[in-house]
Motif scaffolding. Structure first.
Motif, PDB file in Angstrom:
ATOM      1  N   MET A   1       0.840  -1.188   0.000  1.00  0.00           N
ATOM      2  CA  MET A   1       0.000   0.000   0.000  1.00  0.00           C
ATOM      3  C   MET A   1       0.874   1.235   0.000  1.00  0.00           C
ATOM      4  O   MET A   1       0.824   2.066   0.867  1.00  0.00           O
ATOM      5  CB  MET A   1      -0.916   0.023   1.209  1.00  0.00           C
ATOM      6  CG  MET A   1      -1.917  -1.098   1.207  1.00  0.00           C
ATOM      7  SD  MET A   1      -3.088  -0.900   2.513  1.00  0.00           S
ATOM      8  CE  MET A   1      -4.076  -2.344   2.204  1.00  0.00           C
ATOM      9  N   ALA A   2       1.700   1.317  -0.997  1.00  0.00           N
ATOM     10  CA  ALA A   2       2.600   2.444  -1.090  1.00  0.00           C
ATOM     11  C   ALA A   2       1.949   3.586  -1.823  1.00  0.00           C
ATOM     12  O   ALA A   2       0.934   3.444  -2.440  1.00  0.00           O
ATOM     13  CB  ALA A   2       3.861   2.028  -1.834  1.00  0.00           C
ATOM     14  N   ALA A   3       2.547   4.717  -1.747  1.00  0.00           N
ATOM     15  CA  ALA A   3       2.202   5.816  -2.639  1.00  0.00           C
ATOM     16  C   ALA A   3       3.507   6.234  -3.287  1.00  0.00           C
ATOM     17  O   ALA A   3       4.558   5.668  -3.015  1.00  0.00           O
ATOM     18  CB  ALA A   3       1.551   6.956  -1.878  1.00  0.00           C
TER      19      ALA A   3
ATOM     20  N   VAL B   1       6.980   7.124  12.581  1.00  0.00           N
ATOM     21  CA  VAL B   1       7.017   7.081  14.043  1.00  0.00           C
ATOM     22  C   VAL B   1       6.891   5.666  14.581  1.00  0.00           C
ATOM     23  O   VAL B   1       7.147   5.421  15.762  1.00  0.00           O
ATOM     24  CB  VAL B   1       5.913   7.973  14.654  1.00  0.00           C
ATOM     25  CG1 VAL B   1       6.129   9.426  14.273  1.00  0.00           C
ATOM     26  CG2 VAL B   1       4.522   7.500  14.221  1.00  0.00           C
ATOM     27  N   ALA B   2       6.492   4.723  13.731  1.00  0.00           N
ATOM     28  CA  ALA B   2       6.438   3.315  14.126  1.00  0.00           C
ATOM     29  C   ALA B   2       6.632   2.466  12.882  1.00  0.00           C
ATOM     30  O   ALA B   2       6.139   2.803  11.805  1.00  0.00           O
ATOM     31  CB  ALA B   2       5.105   2.981  14.796  1.00  0.00           C
ATOM     32  N   MET B   3       7.368   1.360  13.034  1.00  0.00           N
ATOM     33  CA  MET B   3       7.602   0.460  11.906  1.00  0.00           C
ATOM     34  C   MET B   3       6.795  -0.827  12.026  1.00  0.00           C
ATOM     35  O   MET B   3       6.838  -1.685  11.143  1.00  0.00           O
ATOM     36  CB  MET B   3       9.095   0.126  11.810  1.00  0.00           C
ATOM     37  CG  MET B   3       9.986   1.329  11.558  1.00  0.00           C
ATOM     38  SD  MET B   3       9.592   2.210  10.012  1.00  0.00           S
ATOM     39  CE  MET B   3       9.948   0.960   8.793  1.00  0.00           C
ATOM     40  N   SER B   4       6.051  -0.951  13.121  1.00  0.00           N
ATOM     41  CA  SER B   4       5.187  -2.121  13.329  1.00  0.00           C
ATOM     42  C   SER B   4       4.155  -1.749  14.374  1.00  0.00           C
ATOM     43  O   SER B   4       4.132  -0.619  14.884  1.00  0.00           O
ATOM     44  CB  SER B   4       6.007  -3.333  13.777  1.00  0.00           C
ATOM     45  OG  SER B   4       6.382  -3.206  15.139  1.00  0.00           O
TER      46      SER B   4
ATOM     47  N   CYS C   1       3.832  -0.329   3.532  1.00  0.00           N
ATOM     48  CA  CYS C   1       2.595   0.442   3.668  1.00  0.00           C
ATOM     49  C   CYS C   1       2.777   1.650   4.585  1.00  0.00           C
ATOM     50  O   CYS C   1       2.181   2.705   4.372  1.00  0.00           O
ATOM     51  CB  CYS C   1       1.478  -0.448   4.205  1.00  0.00           C
ATOM     52  SG  CYS C   1       1.181  -1.937   3.222  1.00  0.00           S
ATOM     53  N   GLY C   2       3.600   1.476   5.603  1.00  0.00           N
ATOM     54  CA  GLY C   2       3.804   2.564   6.549  1.00  0.00           C
ATOM     55  C   GLY C   2       4.471   3.783   5.953  1.00  0.00           C
ATOM     56  O   GLY C   2       4.368   4.887   6.504  1.00  0.00           O
TER      57      GLY C   2
END
Length: 675
Positions: free
Chosen positions: A1-3, A208-211, A194-195
């Motif tokens: 879910m990239a942009a 700010v978070a990778m999981s 996705c993040g």
């Protein structure tokens, strides 16, 4: 879910690579199975999206990527030895992907999602390397220097960024979870990155978070703003089935993807295996959020809001949006997205909604939906008008979003600099009816045009509304607009052989187009319709030329080919009007778009039953959503295609009109008339 910003930015100078500490080199022979697996990894990582410029060769780079600090250009990752990655050993490639450090020690910007790719397994990384080296053709395409200003152009400082923010530990499965969940977590956190778009960024532009774990784990994929788009909160968003459908097709019952997500669907997720799609959806569904445990309600509010006809935003929506998204906000299944219960509409941050409204939108082209539908940009409307419409949308049908201010629209317009339609036809604003002394009567007249067969069931014998032909409440150029029309009545009609009044003309439509019964000429409904027409007259005087009046002309020297017309109908018209001309109904059985033949279609006395009149209308107004022309993305067929499809559908069976025998008391019947 990239942009776009999250799909990878490589920038390096190719020099002799360092020693390959992994011990793995490039296979001397291409292993088809390994390369095929690498292709799957490349799809999972959506490499092609960023590393392909507009109309460029896939993977050859050159695509501009906007960041808060300037423009980066994606680089050539084909195996060209001079301008691509052909000189990279696996060790150099692995270090680049995991640590963001190129072969010559240059640090990459974290717009390249190497913090996510660091979670990849060694086997997946090696398969990707093998694919890029042996499965992609080399292309000589020099890389473009970045356009990042001081001090952010000092790449050596990124070593400190890595020291503070980069976690190079590979993904570790959670023993308390099953294989499907862990596969989904691996793909969302790692290859899918996705993040990179859906997780908020911190002061150092770090995610700010990778999981889902750790102090900020609740913010992972919780939504963020990227390039004037709002990347929505993915946590516990929909059911597994709904998420799988969106990733596979670009749409589901709640939404249709927009912005760079359309490319992600087209290039990447539609190619995922069913197992990987289910895994991703399972993982996202498991992430706690402030939504109810079952996500959006299964049945959204699809009543027509009272504010539709009492507010400027509602009336503007009825004019500019309802033909596609419908008065009940339900949209059109598999064509135009619903606005009721749509997470983009209801998001805390309205950026995507404002962006789409100003610049337009396209559906993702997928194997499931090969036809791309568009929404034109509405930058021609004023900031206040757009704010009124979006505020109405975000507070209707059960949506709970906050109103949008004109300042927000103005700021987005300044950033996006959208193109503005400069056509001569001046589109009247139906919202201005509210400022008139007889506003109640005028709104009633407008609604009688928009909801004719619902409000006047005794007078309409089929399922047409006036706006089935007179688009957007009669305000579309070459869509037989009402603008200025009442100035030309009463007038002598050669076809009728007598002078007719505006009331006669209105009742002619009820008889000829709607297979129905006339309105009482002294009744309130007729007075309301006439008042609406008179309001549309504006400054027009008899004899004036009104730009965009009527449906235009099409040459009658074009010979129709009904067989080709049948093909055009099947590819361009059937999605809205039915494979057999039966029209389109929603899940409740209400008509969305009318039939083009059959008992409930327009009757034989209507102008649209004539080949060249119908062709002129089709040429300028159908299909809608075909391109980005204001206000409906309408038109786009060639003259020949318009004539062919008009010949095909206009000669299908439909209700008769006995009064046709009096149509030509003096003049010769037109050659394309059906009787």
């Amino acid at each position: 879910m990239a942009a776009v910003i999250g799909a990878g930015v490589f920038w390096w100078v190719v020099t002799p690579p360092p020693v390959d500490e992994t011990g793995r080199g490039l296979p001397q022979t291409a292993d088809p199975a390994l390369i095929a697996r690498g292709k799957v990894i490349a799809d999972l990582g959506d490499c092609v999206a960023c590393h392909t410029s507009h109309d460029g060769t896939p993977m050859a780079g050159g695509r501009p990527l906007e960041t808060p600090f300037g423009v980066l250009y994606s680089t050539n990752i084909t195996p060209d030895a001079k301008t691509g990655v052909g000189g990279y050993s696996f060790g150099a490639f692995d270090r680049t992907m995991r640590k963001g450090v190129t072969a010559d020690g240059t640090h990459m910007y974290p717009a390249m999602p190497y913090p996510s790719y660091a979670k990849m397994t060694p086997d997946d990384m090696y398969a990707l390397y093998a694919y890029l080296m042996k499965g992609v053709a080399p292309v000589a395409n020099p890389n473009k220097p970045s356009e990042i200003g001081f001090p952010f152009n000092l790449r050596w400082s990124l070593a400190f960024w890595n020291l503070v923010f980069l976690d190079t530990h590979p993904f570790v499965a959670d023993a308390a979870k099953d294989e499907t969940w862990n596969r989904g977590a691996y793909l969302v956190q790692g290859l899918g990155h996705c993040g990179a778009c859906h997780t908020p960024r911190g002061i150092g532009f770090q995610e700010v978070a990778m999981s889902e774990k750790g102090m900020n784990g609740a913010k992972f994929v919780s939504g963020a703003k990227v390039e004037e788009w709002n990347a929505i909160n993915l946590r516990n968003l929909w059911t597994v089935k709904d998420t799988v459908e969106l990733l596979k097709t670009g749409q589901n019952r709640y939404a249709t993807v927009s912005g760079s997500m359309t490319e992600v669907i087209h290039n990447s997720t539609q190619n995922f295996s069913e197992g990987d799609l289910v895994a991703i959806a399972t993982y996202l569904k498991s992430l706690p959020s402030d939504r109810p445990s079952e996500g959006p309600p299964q049945a959204v509010d699809t009543d027509v809001p009272e504010a539709m006809f009492t507010t400027r935003g509602g009336l503007a929506y009825a004019q500019f949006c309802a033909d596609c998204h419908r008065l009940n906000g339900a949209g059109v299944a598999k064509v135009f997205p619903p606005l009721a219960g749509n997470p983009t509409v209801d998001a805390k941050d309205p950026s995507t909604l404002v962006h789409i409204t100003l610049t337009g939108w396209k559906t993702a082209e997928t194997q499931a939906y090969t036809r791309v539908f568009t929404m034109p940009g509405f930058a021609r409307l004023e900031d206040q008008e757009i704010a009124d419409i979006l505020s109405f949308v975000r507070t209707s049908w059960g949506n709970t979003g906050a109103p949008v201010s004109p300042a927000e629209v103005k700021a987005a317009r300044r950033t996006l600099d959208p193109k503005v339609d400069s056509s001569k036809f001046e589109t009247p604003r139906i919202a201005n009816l509210l400022a008139e002394q007889n506003a109640t009567q005028l709104v009633r007249g407008m609604r009688l045009n928009t909801e004719t067969h619902t409000l006047l069931p005794k007078n309409v014998g089929n399922v047409l509304n006036c706006t089935s032909c007179h688009l957007n409440g009669g305000t579309v150029a070459d869509g037989s607009p009402y603008v200025g029309v009442s100035a030309f009545f009463p007038s002598y009609a050669p076809r009728a052989g007598r002078e007719i009044t505006l009331e006669d003309r209105i009742n002619g439509c009820f008889l000829r187009s709607m297979n129905g019964k006339p309105l009482a000429k002294d009744g309130d409904d007729m007075k309301a319709m006439v008042a609406y027409f008179d309001w549309m007259k504006r400054e027009t005087k008899p004899g004036d030329k009104v730009e965009g009046r009527g449906v235009g002309k099409i040459s009658q020297t074009i010979k129709p080919d009904p067989e080709n017309g049948q093909q055009v109908y099947a590819t361009q018209c059937a999605v809205c009007h039915g494979k057999s001309g039966e029209g389109l109904k929603d899940a409740q059985g209400k008509v969305v778009y009318p039939p083009l033949w059959g008992d409930e279609s327009f009757n034989i006395g209507a102008g649209m039953a004539r080949t060249y009149t119908a062709a002129a209308f089709v040429k300028r107004n159908m299909p809608i959503g075909f391109h980005e022309r204001f206000p409906l993305g309408q038109g786009g067929l060639s003259d020949q295609e318009a004539v062919d499809v008009a010949e095909y559908f206009s000669h299908m069976p439909r209700p008769d009109f006995p009064g046709k025998v009096n149509d030509w008391p003096k003049d010769k019947k037109p050659a394309d008339a059906r009787y």
